[in-house]
Structure formats: C-alpha cells, structure tokens
Design an enzyme around this catalytic site. Structure first.
Site, PDB file in Angstrom:
ATOM      1  N   LYS A 173       0.397  -1.178   0.092  1.00 17.86           N
ATOM      2  CA  LYS A 173       0.300  -0.447  -0.047  1.00 17.86           C
ATOM      3  C   LYS A 173       0.650   1.232   0.181  1.00 17.86           C
ATOM      4  O   LYS A 173       2.157   1.369   0.752  1.00 17.86           O
ATOM      5  CB  LYS A 173      -0.937  -0.299   1.374  1.00 17.86           C
ATOM      6  CG  LYS A 173      -1.869  -0.985   1.330  1.00 17.86           C
ATOM      7  CD  LYS A 173      -2.578  -1.462   2.639  1.00 17.86           C
ATOM      8  CE  LYS A 173      -1.887  -1.544   3.360  1.00 17.86           C
ATOM      9  NZ  LYS A 173      -2.168  -1.753   5.301  1.00 17.86           N
ATOM     10  N   THR A 204      -7.382   9.469   8.232  1.00 16.38           N
ATOM     11  CA  THR A 204      -7.719   8.453   8.060  1.00 16.38           C
ATOM     12  C   THR A 204      -7.487   7.145   8.665  1.00 16.38           C
ATOM     13  O   THR A 204      -6.579   6.002   8.836  1.00 16.38           O
ATOM     14  CB  THR A 204      -6.344   8.498   6.345  1.00 16.38           C
ATOM     15  OG1 THR A 204      -5.180   8.489   7.688  1.00 16.38           O
ATOM     16  CG2 THR A 204      -6.624   9.799   5.584  1.00 16.38           C
ATOM     17  N   GLY A 206      -7.587   3.984  10.708  1.00 17.46           N
ATOM     18  CA  GLY A 206      -8.392   2.676  10.389  1.00 17.46           C
ATOM     19  C   GLY A 206      -8.336   2.324   8.892  1.00 17.46           C
ATOM     20  O   GLY A 206      -8.955   1.365   8.407  1.00 17.46           O
ATOM     21  N   THR A 207      -7.712   3.440   8.188  1.00 16.87           N
ATOM     22  CA  THR A 207      -7.569   2.913   5.942  1.00 16.87           C
ATOM     23  C   THR A 207      -7.198   1.430   6.189  1.00 16.87           C
ATOM     24  O   THR A 207      -7.658   0.926   5.609  1.00 16.87           O
ATOM     25  CB  THR A 207      -6.744   3.553   5.648  1.00 16.87           C
ATOM     26  OG1 THR A 207      -5.741   3.816   6.137  1.00 16.87           O
ATOM     27  CG2 THR A 207      -7.401   5.513   5.777  1.00 16.87           C
ATOM     28  N   GLY A 208      -6.111   0.888   6.552  1.00 14.37           N
ATOM     29  CA  GLY A 208      -5.444   0.003   6.556  1.00 14.37           C
ATOM     30  C   GLY A 208      -5.974  -1.296   6.746  1.00 14.37           C
ATOM     31  O   GLY A 208      -6.722  -2.183   5.847  1.00 14.37           O
ATOM     32  N   CYS A 209      -6.886  -0.989   8.062  1.00  8.33           N
ATOM     33  CA  CYS A 209      -7.821  -2.409   8.489  1.00  8.33           C
ATOM     34  C   CYS A 209      -9.282  -2.185   7.364  1.00  8.33           C
ATOM     35  O   CYS A 209      -9.840  -3.405   6.893  1.00  8.33           O
ATOM     36  CB  CYS A 209      -8.022  -1.667  10.285  1.00  8.33           C
ATOM     37  SG  CYS A 209      -7.327  -1.428  11.155  1.00  8.33           S
TER      38      CYS A 209
HETATM   39  N1  LIG Z   1      -4.753  10.525   1.788  1.00  7.26           N
HETATM   40  C1  LIG Z   1      -5.302   9.231   0.700  1.00  7.26           C
HETATM   41  N2  LIG Z   1      -6.026   9.107  -0.112  1.00  7.26           N
HETATM   42  C2  LIG Z   1      -7.093   8.243  -1.608  1.00  7.26           C
HETATM   43  N3  LIG Z   1      -6.217   6.941  -0.739  1.00  7.26           N
HETATM   44  C3  LIG Z   1      -4.994   6.718   0.479  1.00  7.26           C
HETATM   45  C4  LIG Z   1      -4.972   7.910   1.864  1.00  7.26           C
HETATM   46  N4  LIG Z   1      -4.796   7.270   2.566  1.00  7.26           N
HETATM   47  C5  LIG Z   1      -4.912   6.332   2.128  1.00  7.26           C
HETATM   48  N5  LIG Z   1      -4.874   5.900   1.135  1.00  7.26           N
HETATM   49  C6  LIG Z   1      -5.189   4.976   0.920  1.00  7.26           C
HETATM   50  O1  LIG Z   1      -5.988   3.205   1.891  1.00  7.26           O
HETATM   51  C7  LIG Z   1      -5.684   2.312   1.726  1.00  7.26           C
HETATM   52  C8  LIG Z   1      -4.512   2.110   3.347  1.00  7.26           C
HETATM   53  O2  LIG Z   1      -3.382   2.335   2.790  1.00  7.26           O
HETATM   54  P1  LIG Z   1      -1.834   3.082   3.855  1.00  7.26           P
HETATM   55  O3  LIG Z   1      -2.677   3.949   4.266  1.00  7.26           O
HETATM   56  O4  LIG Z   1      -0.778   3.089   3.460  1.00  7.26           O
HETATM   57  O5  LIG Z   1      -3.042   2.037   5.463  1.00  7.26           O
HETATM   58  P2  LIG Z   1      -2.701   1.985   6.452  1.00  7.26           P
HETATM   59  O6  LIG Z   1      -3.834   2.416   7.592  1.00  7.26           O
HETATM   60  O7  LIG Z   1      -2.156   0.002   6.673  1.00  7.26           O
HETATM   61  O8  LIG Z   1      -1.097   2.738   6.771  1.00  7.26           O
HETATM   62  C9  LIG Z   1      -4.187   1.639   0.696  1.00  7.26           C
HETATM   63  O9  LIG Z   1      -4.881   1.986  -1.272  1.00  7.26           O
HETATM   64  C10 LIG Z   1      -4.535   3.380   0.203  1.00  7.26           C
HETATM   65  O10 LIG Z   1      -3.196   3.637  -0.725  1.00  7.26           O
HETATM   66  C1  LIG Z   2      -6.513  -2.571  17.273  1.00 11.90           C
HETATM   67  C2  LIG Z   2      -5.464  -1.555  16.321  1.00 11.90           C
HETATM   68  N1  LIG Z   2      -5.420  -2.755  15.153  1.00 11.90           N
HETATM   69  C3  LIG Z   2      -5.145  -1.348  14.288  1.00 11.90           C
HETATM   70  C4  LIG Z   2      -4.298  -1.020  13.919  1.00 11.90           C
HETATM   71  C5  LIG Z   2      -3.663  -0.117  13.092  1.00 11.90           C
HETATM   72  O1  LIG Z   2      -4.575   0.636  11.887  1.00 11.90           O
HETATM   73  P1  LIG Z   2      -4.612   1.328  10.137  1.00 11.90           P
HETATM   74  O2  LIG Z   2      -5.616   1.094   9.769  1.00 11.90           O
HETATM   75  O3  LIG Z   2      -3.337   0.519  10.255  1.00 11.90           O
HETATM   76  O4  LIG Z   2      -3.957   2.207  10.610  1.00 11.90           O
HETATM   77  P2  LIG Z   2      -4.156   3.898  11.754  1.00 11.90           P
HETATM   78  O5  LIG Z   2      -5.073   4.093  11.956  1.00 11.90           O
HETATM   79  O6  LIG Z   2      -3.130   2.936  13.398  1.00 11.90           O
HETATM   80  O7  LIG Z   2      -3.255   4.945  11.275  1.00 11.90           O
HETATM   81  C6  LIG Z   2      -5.006   0.057  15.335  1.00 11.90           C
HETATM   82  N2  LIG Z   2      -4.620   1.678  15.105  1.00 11.90           N
HETATM   83  N3  LIG Z   2      -5.948  -0.734  16.673  1.00 11.90           N
END
Ligand SMILES: Nc1ncnc2c1ncn2[C@@H]1O[C@H](COP(=O)(O)OP(=O)(O)O)[C@@H](O)[C@H]1O
Ligand SMILES: Cc1ncc(COP(=O)(O)OP(=O)(O)O)c(N)n1
Length: 269
Positions: A173, A204, A206-209
């Site tokens: 990602k 943003t 919780g985006t990854g979850c």
């Molecule tokens: N500001 C944003 N605008 C559009 N897409 C985003 C943005 N931030 C994250 N994403 C997308 O959200 C998803 C989660 O990405 P990321 O933020 O790298 O994960 P994590 O939450 O695990 O750190 C990916 O598909 C990424 O491209």
């Molecule tokens: C309980 C718990 N699990 C996973 C995360 C991480 O969430 P994620 O969507 O990867 O990103 P952040 O929200 O931490 O930026 C978490 N925070 N809590």
C-alpha cells in the site's frame, strides 16, 4: 450469507481494529465474526494502553467459531506478540482455513507499537505462508524486506521480496507516500498498479484495517484475488472521501456511505 472472521485487536474509539473490520463486513453484506487478540485503549489522538488476551482464550475463540460455523474468509490484523501469532497459525491450519488476508499491523499512525518488535520474525514465518493476500504499508514492507522504499520501483522490489516469503499475493500500500495513492499488487509474475488521487484529509484512522477487511469480504463473496483487491481499493477510496472529524485528532473513514446511498438513507445529496 457468507461468513467472514476478523482476528484482530479492539480499538475503543471504533475507527480501526475489530470495530472497523465488522463495519466493513456489514457494509459488504457479509456476516462478521471476531477473535479478539488484544484490547487497546485508543482514540483519534493515540494509543494509551494494550491488554493482550490470554492465548488459551484466543484458542477457545477460534475453536468456538470453526467447530460450529463455516468460515468463508479470514482477515488477520493486530496480533501483538509471538504466542498469539503461533496460536492463530495453529488454529487456522487445524481447520484448514481459506481466503486468509494478513494485514501485518506493526505501528499505529500515532507511533504506538501494536506488534512487539521481537514478534516480527514470527509474523513472517508463521502467518505470511498462510496468506492469500498480505497487505503491508510502506514502513511494514521495509521492516519485512529490510529494503528502503522511496519510489514505485522500490515498492515493486519489496513486493517481490515479500512474495517469496509465502503469500500468494502481495498488496503493497502506498498511503504513506506523498503523491497519488498508488498500491502495487504482485502475484509472483506481474505487477498491477492500483492508483487513485490522494484525498486531502487528515481523517484516515483505520484505512489499512478497512481495506484488508474489504478484501476478505470480497474473497468470501467469490471474487478472485485481483477483483477483491480492486473492489477493496474502490471501497477504501470512497470511505476516505466520506471520512469525518470526530474527537481532536485523526478521524475515521465512513463505512456506510455506499450502503446508505443504496438504501436512499443519505440526506446530503
Ligand atoms: N489520503 C489518501 N487518499 C487516498 N487514498 C489513501 C489515502 N491514504 C491512504 N490511502 C489508501 O488507503 C489504503 C491504506 O493505505 P495505508 O494508509 O498505506 O495503510 P495503513 O493504514 O496500513 O498505514 C491504501 O489503498 C492507500 O492507497
Ligand atoms: C486495534 C488496532 N488495530 C490496528 C490498528 C492500525 O490501524 P490502521 O488502519 O493500520 O492504521 P491507523 O489507524 O493506526 O493509522 C489500530 N490503530 N488499532
């Protein structure tokens, strides 16, 4: 109805972890179930405490679900420590679980360690080989591969390295980069770039979850890995577009926008 399990930590503020996963499952029309690995005290500003769940209780949660219910897909999120990782791997192997999406959660956006550093090796050796899709962000991919990532080419190299650790697909990602939100999917042969414009928001959490839960829901619904990832990417983009500010920090994404829209329940358009 398809049944999807999340094995992850609880986020008291509801934006990430188990709570995000269950919201994403509902919005995809699948039945969500949970194995809780840890309870976190967190909000939009940070993580303040973590209580790991006893491994015997994790075993029992897995057993209670798989002994009774057919599980169509599994998403794995925060796994916290080595004992937990081993219990999950043993449980999933025992029940021959399919369609496993591993989100190798390591550090929250606020900088808190959600995976003990000494457990990274266990995550690599026990969970990655079970994964249909693994979804590292850039810092996680750097930690797993030992490579530094500055460019899309570096992302491809890291995805290739991670693929040889056992998962069928690697979705690296690109949310942590500064230009477009480009994620790279690697199946061992070719790279697919999934790109959307970057949305200018600080909300943003919780985006990854959410993305990994959406991919698991789509696998359960019978989509191929490529389709499940591409639909997941559309879902997270819309969910970020409709994210909102709650609390004083990083607000959560909005899971129900599409659902409300379909049901005519939105009054903002
Ligand atoms: N500001 C944003 N605008 C559009 N897409 C985003 C943005 N931030 C994250 N994403 C997308 O959200 C998803 C989660 O990405 P990321 O933020 O790298 O994960 P994590 O939450 O695990 O750190 C990916 O598909 C990424 O491209
Ligand atoms: C309980 C718990 N699990 C996973 C995360 C991480 O969430 P994620 O969507 O990867 O990103 P952040 O929200 O931490 O930026 C978490 N925070 N809590």
């Amino acid at each position: 109805m398809k049944k999807v399990l999340t094995i992850a930590g609880s986020d008291s503020s509801g934006g990430a972890g188990i709570q995000a996963d269950l919201k994403a499952f509902s919005a995809h029309g699948v039945f969500g179930m949970s194995v809780i690995t840890a309870v976190t005290a967190q909000n939009t500003q940070g993580v303040f405490a973590v209580q790991d769940i006893d491994v015997a209780v994790i075993d029992k949660q897995i057993e209670a679900i798989f002994d009774d219910i057919t599980v169509d897909a599994v998403k794995i999120g925060m796994v916290s420590r080595t004992e937990t990782i081993k219990a999950i791997a043993n449980g999933l192997k025992k029940y021959n679980a399919q369609n496993i999406v591993v989100d190798p959660v390591m550090i929250s956006k606020s900088g808190y360690y959600l995976l003990q550093p000494e457990a990274v090796e266990a995550l690599i050796s026990y969970l990655l080989p079970l994964a249909s899709v693994v979804t590292p962000n850039i810092p996680e991919a750097e930690e797993i591969s030992g490579l530094k990532i500055h460019s899309l080419k570096d992302m491809e190299e890291a995805a290739k390295f991670i693929h040889q650790l056992g998962p069928k697909y690697v979705l690296l990602k690109g949310g942590h980069r500064e230009d477009d939100a480009t994620d790279i999917l690697f199946d061992g042969e070719s790279y697919q770039h999934l790109s959307t414009p970057r949305i200018a928001t600080q909300n943003t959490h919780g985006t990854g979850c959410t993305l990994s839960a959406a991919i698991a829901a789509n696998l359960a619904r019978g989509y191929s890995a490529q389709e499940a990832v591409s639909k997941g990417k559309e879902y997270i983009h819309t969910a970020i577009e409709h994210s909102f500010a709650i609390g004083k920090g990083v607000g959560p994404v909005h899971h129900f926008y599409n659902l409300y829209k379909g049901a005519g329940m939105l009054n903002d358009e």
